[in-house]
Write a protein that holds these residues in place. Structure first.
Motif, PDB file in Angstrom:
ATOM      1  N   ILE A  67       0.865  -1.003  -0.155  1.00 30.71           N
ATOM      2  CA  ILE A  67      -0.177   0.070  -0.163  1.00 30.71           C
ATOM      3  C   ILE A  67       0.811   1.369  -0.042  1.00 30.71           C
ATOM      4  N   VAL A  68       0.301   2.383  -0.470  1.00 26.61           N
ATOM      5  CA  VAL A  68       1.237   3.585  -0.378  1.00 26.61           C
ATOM      6  C   VAL A  68       0.628   4.631   0.749  1.00 26.61           C
ATOM      7  N   THR A  69       1.210   4.697   1.397  1.00 24.49           N
ATOM      8  CA  THR A  69       0.864   5.875   2.592  1.00 24.49           C
ATOM      9  C   THR A  69       1.247   7.250   2.586  1.00 24.49           C
ATOM     10  N   ALA A  90      15.129  20.086 -16.558  1.00 23.34           N
ATOM     11  CA  ALA A  90      13.985  19.864 -15.739  1.00 23.34           C
ATOM     12  C   ALA A  90      13.644  18.521 -15.556  1.00 23.34           C
ATOM     13  N   HIS A  91      13.054  18.127 -14.318  1.00 25.39           N
ATOM     14  CA  HIS A  91      12.703  17.005 -13.981  1.00 25.39           C
ATOM     15  C   HIS A  91      11.766  16.769 -12.761  1.00 25.39           C
ATOM     16  N   VAL A  92      11.184  15.629 -12.586  1.00 24.33           N
ATOM     17  CA  VAL A  92      10.157  15.385 -11.325  1.00 24.33           C
ATOM     18  C   VAL A  92      10.709  14.357 -10.626  1.00 24.33           C
ATOM     19  N   SER A  93      10.537  14.496  -9.200  1.00 19.40           N
ATOM     20  CA  SER A  93      11.060  13.300  -8.334  1.00 19.40           C
ATOM     21  C   SER A  93       9.674  12.829  -7.683  1.00 19.40           C
ATOM     22  N   ALA A  94       9.405  11.764  -7.853  1.00 15.61           N
ATOM     23  CA  ALA A  94       8.338  11.171  -7.224  1.00 15.61           C
ATOM     24  C   ALA A  94       8.617  10.142  -5.938  1.00 15.61           C
ATOM     25  N   THR A  95       8.453  10.485  -4.822  1.00 14.68           N
ATOM     26  CA  THR A  95       8.879   9.677  -3.723  1.00 14.68           C
ATOM     27  C   THR A  95       7.548   9.011  -2.958  1.00 14.68           C
ATOM     28  N   TYR A  96       7.617   7.927  -2.752  1.00 15.96           N
ATOM     29  CA  TYR A  96       6.449   6.940  -2.140  1.00 15.96           C
ATOM     30  C   TYR A  96       7.090   6.505  -0.906  1.00 15.96           C
ATOM     31  N   THR A  97       6.130   6.391   0.031  1.00 17.75           N
ATOM     32  CA  THR A  97       6.267   5.701   1.235  1.00 17.75           C
ATOM     33  C   THR A  97       5.426   4.292   0.957  1.00 17.75           C
ATOM     34  N   PHE A  98       6.348   3.013   0.813  1.00 13.88           N
ATOM     35  CA  PHE A  98       5.386   1.884   0.506  1.00 13.88           C
ATOM     36  C   PHE A  98       5.407   1.192   1.917  1.00 13.88           C
ATOM     37  N   GLU A  99       4.256   0.504   2.116  1.00 17.14           N
ATOM     38  CA  GLU A  99       4.067  -0.342   3.515  1.00 17.14           C
ATOM     39  C   GLU A  99       3.786  -1.703   3.017  1.00 17.14           C
ATOM     40  N   ASN A 100       4.103  -2.617   3.687  1.00 10.74           N
ATOM     41  CA  ASN A 100       3.781  -4.086   3.401  1.00 10.74           C
ATOM     42  C   ASN A 100       3.184  -4.606   4.729  1.00 10.74           C
ATOM     43  N   PRO A 101       1.719  -4.727   4.642  1.00 11.67           N
ATOM     44  CA  PRO A 101       1.094  -5.211   5.922  1.00 11.67           C
ATOM     45  C   PRO A 101       1.057  -6.668   6.010  1.00 11.67           C
ATOM     46  N   ALA A 102       1.553  -7.677   4.977  1.00 17.17           N
ATOM     47  CA  ALA A 102       1.552  -8.844   5.111  1.00 17.17           C
ATOM     48  C   ALA A 102       2.433  -9.414   6.277  1.00 17.17           C
ATOM     49  N   SER A 124       8.103  -0.874   6.043  1.00 15.77           N
ATOM     50  CA  SER A 124       7.833   0.390   4.975  1.00 15.77           C
ATOM     51  C   SER A 124       9.280   0.848   4.690  1.00 15.77           C
ATOM     52  N   VAL A 125       9.212   1.123   3.160  1.00 17.73           N
ATOM     53  CA  VAL A 125      10.327   1.874   2.489  1.00 17.73           C
ATOM     54  C   VAL A 125       9.915   3.039   1.819  1.00 17.73           C
ATOM     55  N   THR A 126      10.955   3.873   1.626  1.00 14.81           N
ATOM     56  CA  THR A 126      10.824   4.965   0.801  1.00 14.81           C
ATOM     57  C   THR A 126      11.388   4.648  -0.676  1.00 14.81           C
ATOM     58  N   ASN A 127      10.435   5.124  -1.904  1.00 16.03           N
ATOM     59  CA  ASN A 127      11.090   4.818  -2.993  1.00 16.03           C
ATOM     60  C   ASN A 127      10.990   6.342  -3.675  1.00 16.03           C
ATOM     61  N   GLU A 128      12.272   6.424  -4.332  1.00 16.60           N
ATOM     62  CA  GLU A 128      12.296   7.694  -5.112  1.00 16.60           C
ATOM     63  C   GLU A 128      12.440   7.533  -6.477  1.00 16.60           C
ATOM     64  N   VAL A 129      11.708   7.991  -7.307  1.00 20.69           N
ATOM     65  CA  VAL A 129      11.901   8.000  -9.036  1.00 20.69           C
ATOM     66  C   VAL A 129      12.198   9.215  -9.447  1.00 20.69           C
ATOM     67  N   VAL A 130      13.305   9.621  -9.996  1.00 22.06           N
ATOM     68  CA  VAL A 130      13.582  10.893 -10.849  1.00 22.06           C
ATOM     69  C   VAL A 130      13.400  10.539 -12.342  1.00 22.06           C
ATOM     70  N   ALA A 131      12.752  11.477 -12.938  1.00 20.56           N
ATOM     71  CA  ALA A 131      12.368  11.331 -14.369  1.00 20.56           C
ATOM     72  C   ALA A 131      12.543  12.725 -14.950  1.00 20.56           C
ATOM     73  N   PRO A 132      13.026  12.688 -16.280  1.00 20.94           N
ATOM     74  CA  PRO A 132      12.914  14.033 -16.749  1.00 20.94           C
ATOM     75  C   PRO A 132      11.484  14.345 -17.155  1.00 20.94           C
ATOM     76  N   LEU A 155      -1.096  13.131  -0.492  1.00 23.12           N
ATOM     77  CA  LEU A 155      -0.179  13.611  -1.667  1.00 23.12           C
ATOM     78  C   LEU A 155       0.033  14.955  -1.543  1.00 23.12           C
ATOM     79  N   THR A 156       1.378  15.352  -1.708  1.00 22.25           N
ATOM     80  CA  THR A 156       1.852  16.572  -1.728  1.00 22.25           C
ATOM     81  C   THR A 156       2.723  16.808  -3.040  1.00 22.25           C
ATOM     82  N   ILE A 157       2.121  17.991  -3.593  1.00 19.46           N
ATOM     83  CA  ILE A 157       2.791  18.456  -4.904  1.00 19.46           C
ATOM     84  C   ILE A 157       3.401  19.550  -4.960  1.00 19.46           C
ATOM     85  N   LYS A 158       4.577  19.680  -5.227  1.00 15.61           N
ATOM     86  CA  LYS A 158       5.448  21.010  -5.058  1.00 15.61           C
ATOM     87  C   LYS A 158       6.023  21.301  -6.694  1.00 15.61           C
ATOM     88  N   ILE A 159       5.949  22.539  -7.199  1.00 19.83           N
ATOM     89  CA  ILE A 159       6.542  22.936  -8.362  1.00 19.83           C
ATOM     90  C   ILE A 159       7.614  23.854  -7.958  1.00 19.83           C
TER      91      ILE A 159
END
Length: 471
Positions: free
Chosen positions: A51-53, A77-89, A337-345, A377-381
């Protein structure tokens, strides 16, 4: 005469307000350059318990790409998408994640696009992880989560038709025609007459059009006089090709002229020779991804397989039709839980028919709806430019740009427009020109009737006045 003057003046207003539509469309510079988008992380396993928290989107846009400058040496110019993922299993989960970030824009060349997308990375708990850049075919339709993700395939796909058993006959010919076109003394139009029972396919680099009826099957090609060209026949040979070619001024008038055909070569080729015609083996696209994309494109365009396939060789050119993805694995322990960051152009759509130009960015939020749970969800420009428009209208101005915080996923995608001026002015109105032309077409017959009536009445009153003077 006042009525006549009014009508003529109104007619002139319509034409004066209408831009030189025909001339402008033929000679004006390109006003819009296509961009691309990112769409967030997707999990390939439908049964994943992850799940995404929390998700944070940070757009860093401090410069714009320059149209016609395909090198983009200073653009980052690029976007950084950072997720906090949790495994409840109660068990460790290894999830395969993919992150699509769009097709190659039309203002960037191949090498630059490859260099840019290879520059960014994927991190888990702030540590870089191996991520493979994958490619799939995408036509010019909107991104579809299920359809597009389903096209990712490890290894080579099999195909019932386009495979090693498909016989392909390559004919290389040269023509010499007596007809000399008015505008291009080298260009010629030829028509290939096929048997009515021909059931194969025909692919040529210089394909123009085809005409298929119950009585005839014709293919028109543009060829250069005295220059070799190749025509490929799929699944069915046509040994009488050189005797079934006609020379015409164009495929519409089809006035015939004399000419000769010389057969230079005939050979059999395999499908890979066609599939990899435009493939760059030194680029980022793997051989399997490219060929799979070719198969997907052919099947997308030729769903009527029992019918004939007549097309241009450029059907194998996928330069602007490859959707790029990051593909990587994420391991999360039980109840961890882990944080996952994806940086893309980021590659915006550029509209130069504004002064100054405007730049449209798009980030698809809907793929996040596929997660079993999602919140915050937090969005910064981060930008020095002006936010002109946004699909999400609640952005607040900050010291570094703009920001928006949501406690749930919005029901629309994120689009926003930036410019170096808070109020860019539109400098061309192509759509308005069409509107004025349409209005003029509707009004001219009506105004013409009024004008004719006014002239008739004027003549009538002049004659009547003349008769009175005679009395």
């Amino acid at each position: 005469m006042k009525r006549i003057t009014l009508i003529f003046g109104l007619t002139m207003i319509v034409f004066a307000a209408t831009p030189n539509y025909v001339g402008a469309s033929a000679n004006s510079a390109q006003h819009s350059f296509s961009g691309t988008y990112a769409s967030g992380v997707l999990v390939t396993d439908e049964e994943s318990p992850i799940i995404v928290t929390n998700e944070q989107l940070v757009f860093n846009i401090f410069n714009f790409p320059k149209n016609y400058d395909e090198r983009l040496e200073d653009y980052d110019a690029h976007v950084s998408a950072t997720y906090t993922f949790e495994n409840p299993a109660d068990y460790e989960v290894t999830a395969r994640l993919v992150f699509p970030f769009g097709r190659q824009p039309d203002y960037i060349d191949n090498d630059v696009f490859a260099d840019i997308i290879d520059h960014y990375e994927v991190k888990v708990d702030d540590v870089a992880v191996d991520a493979t850049i994958r490619h799939t075919y995408q036509s010019y339709r909107e991104f579809n989560i299920l359809k597009d993700m389903d096209l990712i395939h490890d290894g080579f796909k099999s195909d019932d038709y386009y495979n090693e058993d498909l016989e392909i006959f390559a004919y290389t010919l040269k023509i010499n025609s007596s007809y000399v076109p008015e505008y291009n003394s080298y260009q010629r139009t030829i028509i290939i007459d096929l048997p009515t029972n021909f059931s194969g396919g025909v692919i040529a680099q210089n394909y123009q059009s085809s005409k298929v009826t119950d009585q005839s099957k014709q293919i028109s090609l543009y060829v250069t006089n005295q220059v070799a060209f190749t025509v490929y026949f799929l699944a069915e040979d046509f040994p009488q090709l050189e005797h079934n070619i006609r020379f015409v001024d164009d495929s519409y008038k089809a006035n015939e002229y004399t000419g000769t055909v010389t057969m230079l070569d005939k050979r059999m080729v395999d499908f890979d020779e066609l599939a990899y015609r435009y493939y760059d083996d030194e680029g980022l696209v793997s051989a399997s991804d490219y060929k799979n994309a070719v198969l997907d494109k052919l099947n997308d365009n030729f769903l009527d397989r029992p019918l004939n396939r007549f097309t241009n060789m450029t059907v194998f050119d996928l330069r602007y039709q490859l959707l790029a993805w990051y593909d990587y694995d994420l391991i999360i322990g039980a109840h961890q839980s882990v944080t996952n960051e994806v940086v893309a152009p980021l590659f915006p759509t550029i509209s130069t028919n504004y002064k100054p130009p405007v730049f449209d960015f798009e980030y698809l939020l809907s793929p996040a709806s596929t997660w079993s749970s999602f919140s915050d969800l937090t969005i910064k420009i981060n930008t020095d430019f002006f936010l002109i428009e946004s699909s999400l209208t609640k952005f607040s101005k900050t010291d570094t740009g703009y920001e928006l915080t949501l406690d749930n996923l919005p029901d629309k995608e994120l689009t926003f427009r930036l410019s170096t001026d808070a109020n860019p002015e539109r400098t061309s109105f192509f759509g308005s020109g069409l509107l004025f032309v349409f209005i003029a077409i509707l009004l001219i017959p009506v105004l013409g009737m009024y004008l004719l009536g006014a002239i008739t009445l004027t003549i009538y009153f002049i004659i009547r006045a003349s008769k009175k003077r005679r009395r």
